[in-house]
Design a protein around this motif. Structure first.
Motif, PDB file in Angstrom:
ATOM      1  N   ARG A 159       0.824  -1.222   0.000  1.00  0.00           N
ATOM      2  CA  ARG A 159       0.000   0.000   0.000  1.00  0.00           C
ATOM      3  C   ARG A 159       0.852   1.264   0.000  1.00  0.00           C
ATOM      4  N   ALA A 160       2.021   1.202   0.629  1.00  0.00           N
ATOM      5  CA  ALA A 160       2.892   2.378   0.730  1.00  0.00           C
ATOM      6  C   ALA A 160       3.350   2.888  -0.634  1.00  0.00           C
ATOM      7  N   HIS A 161       3.223   2.087  -1.686  1.00  0.00           N
ATOM      8  CA  HIS A 161       3.639   2.495  -3.023  1.00  0.00           C
ATOM      9  C   HIS A 161       2.609   3.373  -3.732  1.00  0.00           C
ATOM     10  N   PHE A 162       1.455   3.618  -3.112  1.00  0.00           N
ATOM     11  CA  PHE A 162       0.376   4.352  -3.773  1.00  0.00           C
ATOM     12  C   PHE A 162      -0.033   5.579  -2.971  1.00  0.00           C
ATOM     13  N   LYS A 163      -0.567   6.578  -3.661  1.00  0.00           N
ATOM     14  CA  LYS A 163      -0.828   7.880  -3.048  1.00  0.00           C
ATOM     15  C   LYS A 163      -2.306   8.151  -2.767  1.00  0.00           C
ATOM     16  N   ALA A 164      -3.203   7.604  -3.555  1.00  0.00           N
ATOM     17  CA  ALA A 164      -4.645   7.837  -3.388  1.00  0.00           C
ATOM     18  C   ALA A 164      -5.348   6.490  -3.404  1.00  0.00           C
ATOM     19  N   ILE A 194     -12.232  -4.323  -1.995  1.00  0.00           N
ATOM     20  CA  ILE A 194     -10.994  -3.989  -2.692  1.00  0.00           C
ATOM     21  C   ILE A 194     -10.628  -2.542  -2.396  1.00  0.00           C
ATOM     22  N   HIS A 195      -9.371  -2.337  -2.031  1.00  0.00           N
ATOM     23  CA  HIS A 195      -8.825  -0.994  -1.847  1.00  0.00           C
ATOM     24  C   HIS A 195      -7.899  -0.769  -3.042  1.00  0.00           C
ATOM     25  N   ALA A 196      -8.288   0.143  -3.917  1.00  0.00           N
ATOM     26  CA  ALA A 196      -7.518   0.409  -5.132  1.00  0.00           C
ATOM     27  C   ALA A 196      -6.634   1.623  -4.904  1.00  0.00           C
ATOM     28  N   GLY A 197      -5.326   1.405  -4.959  1.00  0.00           N
ATOM     29  CA  GLY A 197      -4.366   2.488  -4.810  1.00  0.00           C
ATOM     30  C   GLY A 197      -3.924   2.978  -6.179  1.00  0.00           C
ATOM     31  N   VAL A 198      -3.759   4.294  -6.295  1.00  0.00           N
ATOM     32  CA  VAL A 198      -3.371   4.901  -7.566  1.00  0.00           C
ATOM     33  C   VAL A 198      -2.195   5.843  -7.340  1.00  0.00           C
ATOM     34  N   ASP A 213      -1.799  -5.857   3.144  1.00  0.00           N
ATOM     35  CA  ASP A 213      -0.841  -4.817   2.796  1.00  0.00           C
ATOM     36  C   ASP A 213      -0.159  -5.098   1.462  1.00  0.00           C
ATOM     37  N   ALA A 214      -0.111  -6.340   1.042  1.00  0.00           N
ATOM     38  CA  ALA A 214       0.485  -6.721  -0.235  1.00  0.00           C
ATOM     39  C   ALA A 214      -0.612  -6.787  -1.295  1.00  0.00           C
ATOM     40  N   ALA A 215      -0.314  -6.274  -2.472  1.00  0.00           N
ATOM     41  CA  ALA A 215      -1.307  -6.215  -3.549  1.00  0.00           C
ATOM     42  C   ALA A 215      -1.710  -7.605  -4.030  1.00  0.00           C
ATOM     43  N   ALA A 216      -2.994  -7.779  -4.269  1.00  0.00           N
ATOM     44  CA  ALA A 216      -3.493  -8.988  -4.921  1.00  0.00           C
ATOM     45  C   ALA A 216      -3.193  -8.916  -6.411  1.00  0.00           C
ATOM     46  N   ALA A 217      -3.169  -7.684  -6.942  1.00  0.00           N
ATOM     47  CA  ALA A 217      -2.851  -7.449  -8.344  1.00  0.00           C
ATOM     48  C   ALA A 217      -2.323  -6.029  -8.473  1.00  0.00           C
ATOM     49  N   ALA A 218      -1.506  -5.811  -9.488  1.00  0.00           N
ATOM     50  CA  ALA A 218      -0.983  -4.468  -9.743  1.00  0.00           C
ATOM     51  C   ALA A 218      -0.739  -4.318 -11.230  1.00  0.00           C
ATOM     52  N   GLY A 219      -0.898  -3.113 -11.697  1.00  0.00           N
ATOM     53  CA  GLY A 219      -0.684  -2.901 -13.113  1.00  0.00           C
ATOM     54  C   GLY A 219      -0.545  -1.441 -13.461  1.00  0.00           C
TER      55      GLY A 219
END
Length: 144
Positions: A9-14, A82-86, A108-114
């Motif tokens: 999650r720390a890799h995303f801002k919103a 789902i918590h979507a980080g952008v 805390d770890a993404a289920a998916a990222a893209g």
């Protein structure tokens, strides 16, 4: 081809929350891969609308998706929340590359990222245009 790194999650801002639906599950009992792209689209556009940077009904400029991709790390299924980080990874003259992470429940770890790339165009002509100031400001706020 090397395996993408699983972001936290720390890799995303919103962030935005998206409720899974019963119909998101496929015959194998998990969310169908195509649904993740709907979630990418929802997360990016919800951020832009709430930031006052995108008028989906009457704005002169609209974003068209020109590229997208997704790496899957863990399954999700109904009734997950789902918590979507952008975040924004690149801002060009008329294009933006977003990174999106999808997190199930309290993980805390993404289920998916893209990633998700928009080219902003004139609504009528569909020709690329420079990013409007309000859009650029909203994008800079979540830039990596």
């Amino acid at each position: 081809m090397s395996r993408p790194v699983r972001p936290s999650r720390a890799h995303f801002k919103a962030f935005t929350q998206i409720s899974t639906r019963w119909s998101d599950n496929d015959i194998y009992g998990h969310t169908n891969n195509s649904v993740y792209y709907f979630w990418f689209d929802t997360a990016v556009n919800e951020y832009l609308i709430k930031a006052g940077a995108l008028d989906i009904h009457g704005g002169a400029v609209i974003g068209l998706v020109v590229e997208t991709g997704c790496a899957y790390f863990a399954p999700t299924a109904f009734p997950d929340l789902i918590h979507a980080g952008v975040r924004v990874d690149h801002i060009g003259t008329s294009s933006v590359r977003y990174a999106v992470g999808l997190f199930a429940n309290d993980e805390d770890a993404a289920a998916a990222a893209g990633h998700f790339t928009h080219v902003y165009v004139d609504r009528e002509t569909r020709r690329p245009v420079p990013l409007p100031d309000a859009l650029r400001t909203a994008l800079e706020t979540i830039r990596a």
